[in-house]
Design an enzyme around this catalytic site. Structure first.
Site, PDB file in Angstrom:
ATOM      1  N   THR A   1       0.816  -1.212   0.000  1.00  0.00           N
ATOM      2  CA  THR A   1       0.000   0.000   0.000  1.00  0.00           C
ATOM      3  C   THR A   1       0.853   1.268   0.000  1.00  0.00           C
ATOM      4  OG1 THR A   1      -1.660  -1.207   1.228  1.00  0.00           O
ATOM      5  CG2 THR A   1      -1.852   1.184   1.256  1.00  0.00           C
TER       6      THR A   1
ATOM      7  N   GLY B   1       2.710  -2.688   8.100  1.00  0.00           N
ATOM      8  CA  GLY B   1       2.721  -3.262   9.447  1.00  0.00           C
ATOM      9  C   GLY B   1       4.120  -3.657   9.881  1.00  0.00           C
TER      10      GLY B   1
ATOM     11  N   GLU C   1      -7.349  -5.968   3.141  1.00  0.00           N
ATOM     12  CA  GLU C   1      -7.411  -7.117   2.218  1.00  0.00           C
ATOM     13  C   GLU C   1      -8.483  -6.887   1.156  1.00  0.00           C
ATOM     14  OE1 GLU C   1      -5.060  -9.077   2.364  1.00  0.00           O
ATOM     15  OE2 GLU C   1      -4.377  -9.156   4.443  1.00  0.00           O
TER      16      GLU C   1
END
Lengths: 652, 652
Positions: A134, A173, A419
């Protein structure tokens, strides 16, 4: 308090084993719970996380991540058990991507030579991984990603760059502070020519010092809404001429040769595969998050009493009010449908994976893709809304963070977006439906039976419901679901043909399609369980599931097929009957799920205290008691007005 | 970026003044904004509140509370302006109850002698107040409260006690640390006889030291979900023989004489009044919370682009996708309906208050009670769901706390529960409807016109819609709303008569009733605004409001009145047309609301940066950057596996 039955042990019954997906999964949960709940590092009562500064909450997550590495080694956990353990800690941990998206990509996308080098390092946590796809400017539309990886023939390296602010890798993350390596998605460029997105294993931090590598710029990106995922250091990351050796492009499929020749992938479906995996896992497990919230609300509303019925001495148990029961019991039924049908979707995917390994046959991938997209949208929407409904049904005390509902909502509602945003990916379901319709292949997919209505508008028998009990017959339930879908799909086809933007309405259509898929699937599960001792409970759940959906589904059926007034009434009273029956079974079902105190982590569901005692104990534990340092400021605040009055007078 | 039009100034146009409820309110907002946004104590960018420990967030709130006292003195704010200022700071402050529930109760419930003593102290903040009604065991059911106040004739005092854990006063705002005095609701007991709940002004803390008074036991009750209300120190409080003089029972209505004689209140409706006040205020202001979220989402989705249409070079602006537009524009319309109709409800209440003061005539109270209950349920449900819909429509970046949506949701969704849980108080609306129906007095209330359908089942003309434009005619819209309500009310009457528990279904019925009330009210507002320059914008909003409700409302209409297939289709295309028209006006409407940067407080809506720049700047500002103290633990974590391997080998 008779209805409270909470402990920290997992009790095994055939029904429990069934609801948790079989003996192996049941035992796995039991083992992990034992390891975690007996270890003070993972104590959920020692600290009130929502009171902490984010920094301190994250430091705690680091300590837990370290301890999980120890546990994985000692207990010989598989990667999947490790993932389960992380999930049970609720706050996400920086080590979460390691056995999820990091290793799964190394394993799928690396060549055998690459795997031999990197997989053991990752499995032994010698490198700490993340996955950087992303960007600030693009998420769902991967074609829009802007990060580049340019091949430098001179040095046999790729040079990674972030050309714009919008190309900043964002939300990554475990990357803000923790990760040493990241799988970076970037556009491959060779000799000025673009070859689309590829994956590049990029070192972010020095292994001995944790300092950033040259050219790598990373910031931790700040808090998430609702204190979500406080255990993860999401990163914002830019690359400034970061060089990695050619051997670190993940080369199972496409490759770049020493001379810069690009070897394209043979199978173009490979990138699709990892999304299907993640969504199949989501289909299997999301429902438990809803059920956990239902269990907390169930325990609390069966404890609390409120208002008297005339002539009664005791106040009424809150759970038995229609306003509570009609909110919680459908969610108990929906959560069960999500896990039981979701398990079958996951099983189908696992079977497919085996077939692929043995035969290379990927013909089922498209259908599984459709199923998992639907399941992802359906399970995450129902779960997020459901968790919040449970909280609100608990009234004021649901607003205390000690209830645990805030944490549960924060960690389920994000799945609506990640997702694949539900509105964006929902478009794939009608697309697949239409494809089958146009190719006349709907007979190959049982859940598309309703397309028949579109071919022969008056096909199928009329609805022959004439009394309450008729509504319990599958053929009548099916008639409504099929008629409704025929209506919605027809409208969708007309809108598409007219060139309208259907991106809003597809969400409703996907949910309606999944109503039917899960309805079919739930009853199929029951057919296979007829000889069990708990089939009555399952049927009671399935009836509430079916009839709660039908309360709304039938409203999409047009005249002249629309239900008559008396059919609507009998549907409504059939639902009342179903709720009543399930209410009788509800305790045995909640007990069979048997969420432990550790799993629920709520002052409303403690083993040794009732909810009021636990809330009061929570107040006694508040870190804000005895804030004596602020007292002088408060005392002084009461003098402000008088002082200002004096000053004013002095000026006059 | 052409569509961004964000600043920190308030721009005055006739449309803006209208939307903000008239010149006086518009100017009030402008003045308060000026005072707050120029004062560094209230800076919203200096600190990232969601990253702080709760303790530190609360200390900040104390500093702001102190500064607000200074501002109130300097700017000569009224109590209502003071309340507005607190609201604009978003996190609630310990000083919030002072001019809300504390002073309003002193003024309404104290005798003139009492007021002369206590009101000036409270107005000058010499005492800091709270209101202690809710207990652990009882909220909505005030009759169940357990705290007692026993008259001691010997000493001329009341002795206040908390006899059980469940009698602990809980959720009491500003009481955990801050308040010196609380209005305690307790059951009055004289000579062993109970006289029901009364109010007792009770000193909690020493004025010079802030130490608890003898017998008063208070804890701050811990964090709230979603980091809600971090600025308030809610308290859990028990009384152990706490003595207060007889003169501190609030004695405007009931009184206890020196000899213990109980003088009952003349007017029993007085306790009712304060709830009506609060709900009338909620009716007026709640919609702005929704509109603020819509404004943030509007700015962001008009900035972000995603996906290409074939043949186009630029990516599409996200706002223009149906999936975004059909989520945001109905909320823009609903938010506007809530504030415009809500203002009229508040005005009606203010007019009523004047009449009461002049004539003592309280005959309108019951109708106002009904209106405000409906408005409270309707506005808070729509606003909470709407804020979260805005967030989700913004995709992944909506999950960043920097977007501000988390704070907005935390502070709107609690209103669904407080001042009366929506499911509990929703029961009062059908109760009132039935009362009118049975007394045949529905003609006195315009919004009950639909009851006529129940008296003469086939009364009223049939729906004569035959094309899209027919759906823009009020009489056809009205037909659907009335038919639907007739259906729902009829079902409700039948269920009630059959002795069924209707506590679940009343919520839907109340929402449906309010759909009609707000629909009527919105068009009435427009009729009065026909000569303005902005009537086209208002009409576009009203059409989307009406038609968005009708998309669902008509589904409750039974055969043979149910819409035909072609009527459903024309309704759907009428809605498309209405959305299209509103889309054209949306920028001018968002600009007219003109929420300032200070009010929106979102990285997605900054004056000087685009959202990506602001999110990246937010990451650069993260307090978790450079957490060097944790680095050694992370480096060491990578060695754990190897060390354990060695240990294991050593053992063998």
């Amino acid at each position: 308090m008779a209805s409270r039955n909470i402990s920290n042990d997992v009790h095994e019954t055939p029904f429990s084993v069934f609801l948790w997906g079989g003996k192996e999964k049941f035992d796995g949960r039991k083992q992990i719970l034992k390891a975690l709940s007996s270890n003070p590092v993972f104590s959920k009562t020692a600290v009130t996380i929502p009171s902490l500064a984010r920094k301190d909450a994250w430091k705690r997550a680091v300590a837990q991540a370290r301890e999980l590495i120890v546990l994985k080694h000692r207990e010989k956990w598989t990667g999947s058990q490790f993932r389960d353990a992380v999930r049970m800690l609720d706050y996400f941990l920086p080590v979460q991507p390691q056995f999820r998206i990091f290793l799964s990509n190394l394993e799928r996308q690396m060549s055998d030579e690459q795997k031999a080098i990197w997989v053991p390092k990752a499995e032994r946590f010698e490198i700490l991984g993340s996955y950087a796809q992303t960007e600030l400017g693009h998420g769902s539309n991967v074609r829009g990603l802007e990060t580049t990886a340019t091949f430098d023939r001179e040095t046999d390296e790729f040079v990674i760059n972030s050309p714009t602010v919008s190309s900043t890798k964002y939300w990554i993350g475990a990357t803000g502070i923790w990760a040493t390596h990241s799988i970076v998605v970037a556009r491959l460029i060779i000799d000025g020519k673009e070859y689309g997105n590829h994956l590049f294993l990029t070192q972010l931090r020095d292994l001995n010092t944790q300092k950033l590598m040259p050219g790598v710029e990373i910031y931790e990106l700040g808090p998430k809404v609702f204190q979500g995922m406080v255990g993860v250091d999401n990163g914002a990351m830019q690359f400034h001429n970061v060089r990695i050796p050619r051997s670190q492009m993940l080369a199972r499929n496409a490759q770049v040769l020493r001379d810069g020749t690009y070897v394209p992938p043979k199978n173009t479906k490979h990138s699709y595969g990892s999304m299907v995996t993640v969504r199949a896992i989501m289909a299997e497990i999301t429902g438990y998050d809803l059920l956990k919230a239902v269990a907390v609300a169930y325990h609390y509303t069966n404890f609390r009493t409120q208002f008297w019925t005339k002539g009664q001495k005791e106040e009424n148990t809150v759970f038995h009010y229609a306003s509570v029961k009609y909110r919680l019991l459908p969610l108990l039924a929906k959560g069960t449908a999500l896990v039981l049908v979701g398990q079958n979707i996951k099983r189908a995917y696992d079977d497919y994976t085996e077939v692929v390994i043995k035969t290379g046959n990927t013909s089922q991938l498209e259908d599984l893709h459709l199923q998992t997209v639907g399941a992802k949208v359906y399970s995450t929407d129902i779960t997020a809304n459901g968790v919040e409904t449970c909280r609100i049904a608990c009234g004021g005390h649901g607003y205390s963070a000690l209830s645990g509902f805030g944490r549960m909502y924060a960690h389920t509602v994000n799945a609506v977006t990640y997702e694949g945003d539900n509105y964006v990916i929902a478009q794939q379901v009608p697309r697949a439906i239409l494809k089958h319709y146009k190719a006349k292949t709907e007979h190959t997919v049982p859940s598309l039976s309703y397309l028949e209505f579109l071919r022969i508008p008056d096909s199928g028998s009329k609805l022959t419901v004439s009394c309450e009990s008729d509504w319990f017959m599958p053929k009548n339930q099916k008639w409504v679901f099929e008629r409704r879908l025929a209506t919605l799909v027809k409208a969708h086809i007309e809108a598409s043909e007219a060139g309208k933007d259907t991106s809003f309405t597809v969400h409703e259509l996907t949910m309606a399609h999944c109503d039917f898929v899960y309805w079919r699937g739930f009853w199929e599960v029951i057919r296979k369980a007829v000889s069990t001792d708990f089939v009555s409970q399952l049927e009671a759940l399935a009836h509430v599931f079916s009839l709660s959906l039908l309360q709304y589904a039938h409203k999409d059926v047009y005249a002249p097929y629309a239900l008559t007034e008396s059919q609507r009434k009998s549907l409504s009273s059939a639902y009342d009957r179903a709720i009543d029956t399930l209410s009788g079974y509800s305790k045995s079902i909640i007990d069979a799920y048997g969420f432990t105190e550790f799993e629920m982590d709520s002052a409303l569901a403690r083993a040794d205290m009732d909810p009021y005692e636990a809330l009061f104990a929570g107040a006694k534990d508040s870190e804000m008691n005895n804030m004596r340092d602020v007292w002088p400021d408060i005392v002084d605040a009461r003098g402000i007005w008088g002082r200002l009055d004096k000053e004013e007078k002095a000026k006059l």
